[in-house]
Scaffold this active site. Structure first.
Site, mmCIF file in Angstrom:
data_model
loop_
_atom_site.group_PDB
_atom_site.id
_atom_site.type_symbol
_atom_site.label_atom_id
_atom_site.label_comp_id
_atom_site.label_asym_id
_atom_site.label_seq_id
_atom_site.Cartn_x
_atom_site.Cartn_y
_atom_site.Cartn_z
ATOM 1 N N ASP A 59 1.885 -7.545 -3.244
ATOM 2 C CA ASP A 59 1.511 -6.743 -2.072
ATOM 3 C C ASP A 59 0.473 -5.660 -2.393
ATOM 4 O O ASP A 59 -0.413 -5.373 -1.597
ATOM 5 C CB ASP A 59 2.742 -6.044 -1.472
ATOM 6 C CG ASP A 59 3.726 -7.039 -0.868
ATOM 7 O OD1 ASP A 59 3.350 -8.204 -0.674
ATOM 8 O OD2 ASP A 59 4.875 -6.634 -0.606
ATOM 9 N N HIS A 60 0.628 -5.050 -3.574
ATOM 10 C CA HIS A 60 -0.292 -3.949 -3.903
ATOM 11 C C HIS A 60 -1.732 -4.414 -4.066
ATOM 12 O O HIS A 60 -2.660 -3.622 -3.912
ATOM 13 C CB HIS A 60 0.152 -3.245 -5.185
ATOM 14 C CG HIS A 60 1.368 -2.390 -4.997
ATOM 15 N ND1 HIS A 60 1.540 -1.559 -3.913
ATOM 16 C CD2 HIS A 60 2.468 -2.229 -5.755
ATOM 17 C CE1 HIS A 60 2.692 -0.933 -4.011
ATOM 18 N NE2 HIS A 60 3.285 -1.330 -5.123
ATOM 19 N N ARG A 98 -10.700 -1.009 1.372
ATOM 20 C CA ARG A 98 -12.123 -1.106 1.690
ATOM 21 C C ARG A 98 -12.405 -2.066 2.851
ATOM 22 O O ARG A 98 -13.548 -2.257 3.232
ATOM 23 C CB ARG A 98 -12.888 -1.590 0.454
ATOM 24 C CG ARG A 98 -13.260 -0.479 -0.490
ATOM 25 C CD ARG A 98 -14.273 0.442 0.181
ATOM 26 N NE ARG A 98 -14.551 1.601 -0.615
ATOM 27 C CZ ARG A 98 -15.605 1.712 -1.419
ATOM 28 N NH1 ARG A 98 -16.439 0.721 -1.569
ATOM 29 N NH2 ARG A 98 -15.800 2.813 -2.107
ATOM 30 N N HIS A 109 -0.239 -4.434 4.340
ATOM 31 C CA HIS A 109 -0.898 -5.006 3.132
ATOM 32 C C HIS A 109 -1.158 -6.506 3.321
ATOM 33 O O HIS A 109 -2.257 -6.896 3.638
ATOM 34 C CB HIS A 109 -0.150 -4.673 1.833
ATOM 35 C CG HIS A 109 1.344 -4.628 1.900
ATOM 36 N ND1 HIS A 109 2.098 -5.709 2.282
ATOM 37 C CD2 HIS A 109 2.230 -3.638 1.615
ATOM 38 C CE1 HIS A 109 3.370 -5.385 2.232
ATOM 39 N NE2 HIS A 109 3.502 -4.128 1.843
ATOM 40 N N THR A 164 7.979 2.185 0.985
ATOM 41 C CA THR A 164 8.414 0.884 0.496
ATOM 42 C C THR A 164 9.820 0.647 1.031
ATOM 43 O O THR A 164 10.381 1.516 1.697
ATOM 44 C CB THR A 164 8.370 0.825 -1.050
ATOM 45 O OG1 THR A 164 8.773 -0.470 -1.488
ATOM 46 C CG2 THR A 164 9.277 1.881 -1.668
ATOM 47 N N HIS A 204 13.281 -4.096 -7.416
ATOM 48 C CA HIS A 204 12.879 -2.798 -6.860
ATOM 49 C C HIS A 204 12.959 -1.723 -7.937
ATOM 50 O O HIS A 204 14.042 -1.435 -8.441
ATOM 51 C CB HIS A 204 13.715 -2.373 -5.643
ATOM 52 C CG HIS A 204 12.900 -1.552 -4.686
ATOM 53 N ND1 HIS A 204 12.565 -0.254 -4.937
ATOM 54 C CD2 HIS A 204 12.288 -1.863 -3.519
ATOM 55 C CE1 HIS A 204 11.812 0.206 -3.959
ATOM 56 N NE2 HIS A 204 11.624 -0.754 -3.085
ATOM 57 N N GLY A 205 11.798 -1.198 -8.256
ATOM 58 C CA GLY A 205 11.725 -0.102 -9.227
ATOM 59 C C GLY A 205 11.857 -0.529 -10.675
ATOM 60 O O GLY A 205 11.877 0.329 -11.569
ATOM 61 N N GLY A 242 6.939 -5.686 -8.734
ATOM 62 C CA GLY A 242 5.580 -5.515 -8.241
ATOM 63 C C GLY A 242 4.888 -4.291 -8.781
ATOM 64 O O GLY A 242 3.947 -4.374 -9.572
HETATM 65 N N1 PXP Z 1 12.270 -6.860 -4.043
HETATM 66 C C1 PXP Z 1 12.173 -6.423 -2.768
HETATM 67 C C2 PXP Z 1 13.103 -7.009 -1.761
HETATM 68 C C3 PXP Z 1 11.221 -5.467 -2.396
HETATM 69 O O1 PXP Z 1 11.140 -5.042 -1.120
HETATM 70 C C4 PXP Z 1 10.332 -4.975 -3.378
HETATM 71 C C5 PXP Z 1 9.289 -3.976 -2.985
HETATM 72 O O2 PXP Z 1 8.364 -4.551 -2.142
HETATM 73 C C6 PXP Z 1 10.445 -5.472 -4.687
HETATM 74 C C7 PXP Z 1 11.447 -6.395 -4.993
HETATM 75 C C8 PXP Z 1 9.546 -5.022 -5.777
HETATM 76 O O3 PXP Z 1 9.713 -3.654 -6.015
HETATM 77 P P1 PXP Z 1 8.740 -2.903 -6.990
HETATM 78 O O4 PXP Z 1 7.376 -2.946 -6.349
HETATM 79 O O5 PXP Z 1 9.305 -1.526 -7.062
HETATM 80 O O6 PXP Z 1 8.758 -3.633 -8.295
#
Ligand code: PXP
Length: 236
Positions: free
Chosen positions: A8-9, A17, A49, A99, A190-191, A212
């Site tokens: 996504d990032h 841009r 995004h 997020t 996540h994280g 991510g």
């Molecule tokens: N899993 C889920 C369900 C998420 O929503 C996210 C964030 O978009 C991630 C994993 C990845 O998290 P991070 O970007 O903190 O690694």
């Protein structure tokens, strides 16, 4: 353990841009070539995004598996049913959040979740529910018909290196064990980053980690191939 990379990032940077660079499709390809076993994207309600065109292209170009994160929204469900990703992961979504904050409340809306995922399951899409590592949520997930849960590792990641690390880690370990007794397969994410990810090895049977932010952040300095390779090596 397998590595799903959330791209996504890359789309966020592209959108800054308004042009085409950096291309999420190219990022997905590089991730796959360097150890990612799936590519995760979140098609948010506000399309901040990843955009519809991205998922329509990714589904054709991805060689591993597309994991589509989505809220319980009918228009996104329609897209999922049209493109048929390998899997969808249902997440809660709030408009103002930066997020995903917290897991999906499956226990509080079991009927709604069960009904929402039915067409996805009928279409052969694997369904995962992104939940906090709590007994009630795991029990509800098991009743919903989903095959996977993805445990929210945000609280553990926040607590890493602090006095409540063990407490948060044990919640994950216990939730994973409970889920497995119900026959659910267990992902996490996540994280997670290069420092805290190693403890995921202490949770038996974890299937895939979705990561991510830390990978894309590291890639700014080292390049995406190295950032994915290093993470894949850490979790292998
Ligand atoms: N899993 C889920 C369900 C998420 O929503 C996210 C964030 O978009 C991630 C994993 C990845 O998290 P991070 O970007 O903190 O690694």
């Amino acid at each position: 353990m397998l590595l799903g990379v959330n791209i996504d990032h890359v789309a966020t940077l592209r959108n800054a841009r308004g042009g085409v660079e950096p291309e999420p499709v190219k990022a997905a390809d590089i991730c796959e070539q360097n150890g990612a076993t799936s590519i995760t994207t979140h098609l948010r309600e506000d399309r901040r995004h990843i955009k519809d065109e991205d998922v329509y292209t990714l589904i054709k170009t991805i060689k591993t598996k597309l994991n589509l994160e989505m809220a319980m929204a009918d228009d996104i469900q329609r897209i999922a049913l049209e493109i048929k990703p390998h899997s969808v992961c249902l997440v809660p979504e709030k408009r103002q959040e930066i997020t995903t904050e917290g897991g999906l409340d499956v226990a509080g809306q079991l009927d709604k979740v069960t009904e929402f995922i039915k067409p996805l399951l009928d279409a052969g899409i694997v369904v995962s529910l992104f939940i906090d590592p709590e007994k009630s949520q795991v029990e509800a997930a098991a009743k919903s018909g989903a095959q996977f849960i993805e445990m929210h590792t945000g609280a553990y990641s926040e607590a890493f290196g602090k006095e409540n690390e063990e407490e948060e880690f044990l919640k994950l370990k216990n939730a994973a064990r409970l889920a497995q007794t119900f026959g659910l397969r267990v992902n996490a994410g996540h994280g997670l980053n290069y420092e805290n990810v190693h403890r995921m090895h202490e949770i038996p049977g974890l299937y895939e980690l979705n990561i991510g932010h830390s990978i894309i952040s590291r890639a700014v300095f080292t390049g995406l191939p190295e950032a994915v390779r290093k993470m894949a090596e850490l979790i292998k």
